[in-house]
Write a protein that holds these residues in place. Sequence first.
Motif, mmCIF file in Angstrom:
data_model
loop_
_atom_site.group_PDB
_atom_site.id
_atom_site.type_symbol
_atom_site.label_atom_id
_atom_site.label_comp_id
_atom_site.label_asym_id
_atom_site.label_seq_id
_atom_site.Cartn_x
_atom_site.Cartn_y
_atom_site.Cartn_z
ATOM 1 N N LYS A 146 -95.798 -23.209 -46.422
ATOM 2 C CA LYS A 146 -96.343 -21.979 -46.998
ATOM 3 C C LYS A 146 -97.188 -22.285 -48.229
ATOM 4 O O LYS A 146 -98.276 -21.759 -48.403
ATOM 5 N N MET A 147 -96.683 -23.176 -49.096
ATOM 6 C CA MET A 147 -97.373 -23.457 -50.347
ATOM 7 C C MET A 147 -98.564 -24.387 -50.162
ATOM 8 O O MET A 147 -99.380 -24.544 -51.051
ATOM 9 N N GLY A 162 -87.461 -14.310 -53.194
ATOM 10 C CA GLY A 162 -88.809 -14.792 -52.893
ATOM 11 C C GLY A 162 -89.855 -13.721 -53.120
ATOM 12 O O GLY A 162 -89.525 -12.555 -53.305
ATOM 13 N N ASN A 163 -91.102 -14.123 -53.093
ATOM 14 C CA ASN A 163 -92.207 -13.197 -53.304
ATOM 15 C C ASN A 163 -92.037 -11.964 -52.412
ATOM 16 O O ASN A 163 -91.842 -12.086 -51.212
ATOM 17 N N LYS A 164 -92.131 -10.802 -53.005
ATOM 18 C CA LYS A 164 -91.966 -9.503 -52.350
ATOM 19 C C LYS A 164 -90.521 -9.181 -51.952
ATOM 20 O O LYS A 164 -90.251 -8.163 -51.335
ATOM 21 N N GLY A 165 -89.611 -10.081 -52.256
ATOM 22 C CA GLY A 165 -88.194 -9.715 -52.164
ATOM 23 C C GLY A 165 -87.476 -9.911 -50.842
ATOM 24 O O GLY A 165 -86.287 -9.618 -50.740
ATOM 25 N N TYR A 166 -88.208 -10.384 -49.822
ATOM 26 C CA TYR A 166 -87.524 -10.553 -48.530
ATOM 27 C C TYR A 166 -87.837 -11.943 -47.955
ATOM 28 O O TYR A 166 -87.632 -12.932 -48.644
ATOM 29 N N CYS A 167 -88.337 -12.009 -46.736
ATOM 30 C CA CYS A 167 -88.463 -13.339 -46.091
ATOM 31 C C CYS A 167 -89.893 -13.842 -45.965
ATOM 32 O O CYS A 167 -90.134 -14.830 -45.270
ATOM 33 N N GLU A 168 -90.833 -13.176 -46.620
ATOM 34 C CA GLU A 168 -92.226 -13.480 -46.313
ATOM 35 C C GLU A 168 -92.643 -14.898 -46.663
ATOM 36 O O GLU A 168 -93.563 -15.450 -46.064
ATOM 37 N N VAL A 169 -91.970 -15.489 -47.631
ATOM 38 C CA VAL A 169 -92.330 -16.858 -48.004
ATOM 39 C C VAL A 169 -91.998 -17.834 -46.870
ATOM 40 O O VAL A 169 -92.760 -18.744 -46.565
ATOM 41 N N TRP A 170 -90.881 -17.602 -46.215
ATOM 42 C CA TRP A 170 -90.372 -18.549 -45.209
ATOM 43 C C TRP A 170 -90.698 -18.128 -43.792
ATOM 44 O O TRP A 170 -90.296 -18.783 -42.839
ATOM 45 N N LEU A 171 -91.374 -16.983 -43.673
ATOM 46 C CA LEU A 171 -91.756 -16.514 -42.335
ATOM 47 C C LEU A 171 -93.156 -15.946 -42.431
ATOM 48 O O LEU A 171 -93.357 -14.782 -42.757
ATOM 49 N N GLU A 172 -94.136 -16.793 -42.181
ATOM 50 C CA GLU A 172 -95.530 -16.356 -42.201
ATOM 51 C C GLU A 172 -96.306 -17.336 -41.328
ATOM 52 O O GLU A 172 -95.724 -18.242 -40.751
ATOM 53 N N SER A 228 -84.013 -11.255 -50.809
ATOM 54 C CA SER A 228 -84.083 -12.613 -51.352
ATOM 55 C C SER A 228 -84.835 -12.518 -52.671
ATOM 56 O O SER A 228 -85.359 -11.463 -52.999
ATOM 57 N N PHE A 279 -91.059 -23.872 -46.917
ATOM 58 C CA PHE A 279 -91.648 -23.563 -48.213
ATOM 59 C C PHE A 279 -92.888 -24.422 -48.474
ATOM 60 O O PHE A 279 -93.931 -23.934 -48.913
#
Lengths: 530, 235
Positions: free
Chosen positions: A470-471, A405-415, A403, A467
């Motif tokens: 997360k934000m 998103g930050n770091k390129g995968y799903c970490e923004v939407w899964l934390e 993706s 999102f």
Amino acid sequence: MANDGYLAIILNAHLPYIRHPELKTSVEESWLFEAVLDTYLPLLNLLEKLGKEGLSVTITLSVSPSLAEMLVDPLLNERFLIYTENKIKLTEKELERTKNNSEMFKLASMYLKETKASYSQYKDRYKRNILNPLKDMQRSGLIEIITTSATHAFLPLLNVVKGAVRGQIHFAVQSHKKHFGVKPEGMWLPECGYSEGMEYILEENGINYFFLDSHGLLFGDRKPKYGVYAPVKCRNGVSAFGRDAASAKAVWSNSEGYPADPVYRDFYQDIGYNLPIEYLKPYLYVEHERGNTGIKYFSKHAGGERNIYKPEAARKKVLEHSENFIYRRLKQMNEISRYMDRPPLIVCPYDAELFGHWWYEGISWLENVLRKAAKGNGIKLISPSEYLKRYPENQVIAPSFSSWGNKGYCEVWLEKRNDWIYRHLHRITERMCKLTVRYPNAAGVKKRALNQAAREILLAQSSDWAFMMKMGTDTAYAHRRIKEHIYNFNKLYFSIIADRIEETWLAAVEYKNNIFSDMDYKVYSNSTFQ
Amino acid sequence: MKRDFLEALSVEELCQVGRDLGIDIYSLIKKADLVELIFENLEPEEESNNLLINGEGLKYSPARCIAEESLESIEYPIPERYDETKIMLMLRDPDWAFAYWDIETSLTAGLKSDEKFSSLILRVYDNNDRSFYFDIKVQFSDMGWYIKLPRRNSSYIIELGYISGDRYTVLAESNTIYTPGGSLAAEKDLKWYSDTTERLIDLSQTGLLSPEKSEDVISQRIISFSSSSYIQHKE
């Protein structure tokens, strides 16, 4: 070679479905109104102008189905006018307040002119429907309109449950056809979120291409011959275009990007937050609630000082920045061309709302970039469809999970702040599939309830809620929204099974969450639920 | 058909349906009896549904409903977890996955009263080589767990199970996930590979913002225009 290279500019316009008929006004609705006023109307104005001048301009515009549904909603259309009328009145009052400060007075006058022009553009020229001019522009080849998932769901995290991605794609395409009269050729996967196998669902729905972040293409199962400078084909023939990192950084980077320049207007210095509430009160869209007014007098902080915004200086800077953008792309293309046997393609996707709304000068920047590119000094603007017509043969690669998103995968939407939602999102989708198998041909109230259940699922799946959590912005609203849709779904689920549907309640929920009026729940029946 | 459907529901779901039908459900009822009870209470022909409520509903316009119900003031209670024994696995990035699970209340009660019970276990299998696995001990109160995966380019599956005495019992098995390599493939595509490919790949990576080295942070979807952040700030 006719060109040094092709440039594909992709703008993604999206807002979550934030219509609140149960309230007189809502803060969230003003997100839409700000975007219409600051981004969509100026963007349309610009494109119309370039079209009239006969410039050879093409951009790709993804209009999310949730946004398209709101843009033609009569209630929101009416409320937008009220919102804008308030803004006009407030700006007129600002003329009085700033009369002894010539610089601020000039700015207030400029805002008044702009807002009045937008109001008339919306009301008189477009008759409140801004999808119509988009359709015209698509017909004339000025833009290619594509879609994204129905409610901008982040698909890799739904792809573990059958039916979830299919529903999002199906209703997106259906809504696109309804609003634009033709099927979309391309799909903007929200946040460039791709996971293995999605291309098959895209193919089922007639989608020819989608976009990946650079590493989604580069880290595929084979090395891509042209890097990200040409699309690849998935095994089923659906094409994937990779984002160019260098041009992304030029605009997006917080520290190095163009919008960070101190000459530009400061988004955060808004009189909606800076002036006494008593003064603002009569003009606030939501009573007693401070918010953006779009009336801003300062440029970005430079060395801690607040300087009055100078449009002239900003205009010069915009010109410089757009020239720099084109210069850097040309330089990039020249370098790349040395290694390619066809002209390179540079794909630049941006969120549309960046331009005009957050980056006030962004629309002018875009205008200059498009004008320079249209002059044909080595760069040709192109749409993905047109590129594929010219170069139908492309390397077959299985893209990688990725993706933007930050770091390129799903970490923004899964934390930790949002991971709790997936248990529910997955469960309600499974329940929906079960219901559909159980009631394949419902009629009457039961059918209505099943259709509403499908709407509630789509609304719950919107990636915007995860999102926001997360934000840490609008967290309470995000929690409330996702819980509302899960609750509504579950209530419908049990009342459908028990055959005890409270029709008054159903009617109220249909009225409130009215997205996708031509919903057909049966789409979920294609998905087995084991 | 209808009975099959009811039988496939969880006890918690059946209880909810029962309550919606106005059935008085006593706590120790067996699932089969509950299905029977609900089955008897359902209308025989579903398409004639809601006759009673149907007619009544017509009196209401949506606007009236809104006024009367004032939807804005409603709270939305949702279950914390579901009464099913199930585990799901989601890939977060090439090295990490997230698993969440639920265990039926009756099962939990049984395990808690088992004297030999020692712990709940997540057993993580490398799917290509089932002899390779590792265990993570979890508590009854846990609902989800982030798991570091040992290998890229692999596939994983998780079992939710427990140890009682020296015996391991599986409660549920997850879906399968595939970890990507997260780097350039070693494989060259003979049809397409040329001596310029490496150079073009290098150029493509110039200024690559993601993955993993994205200090300066790229685009994120904007949401709140009213609050602080348009472009995502550094973590």
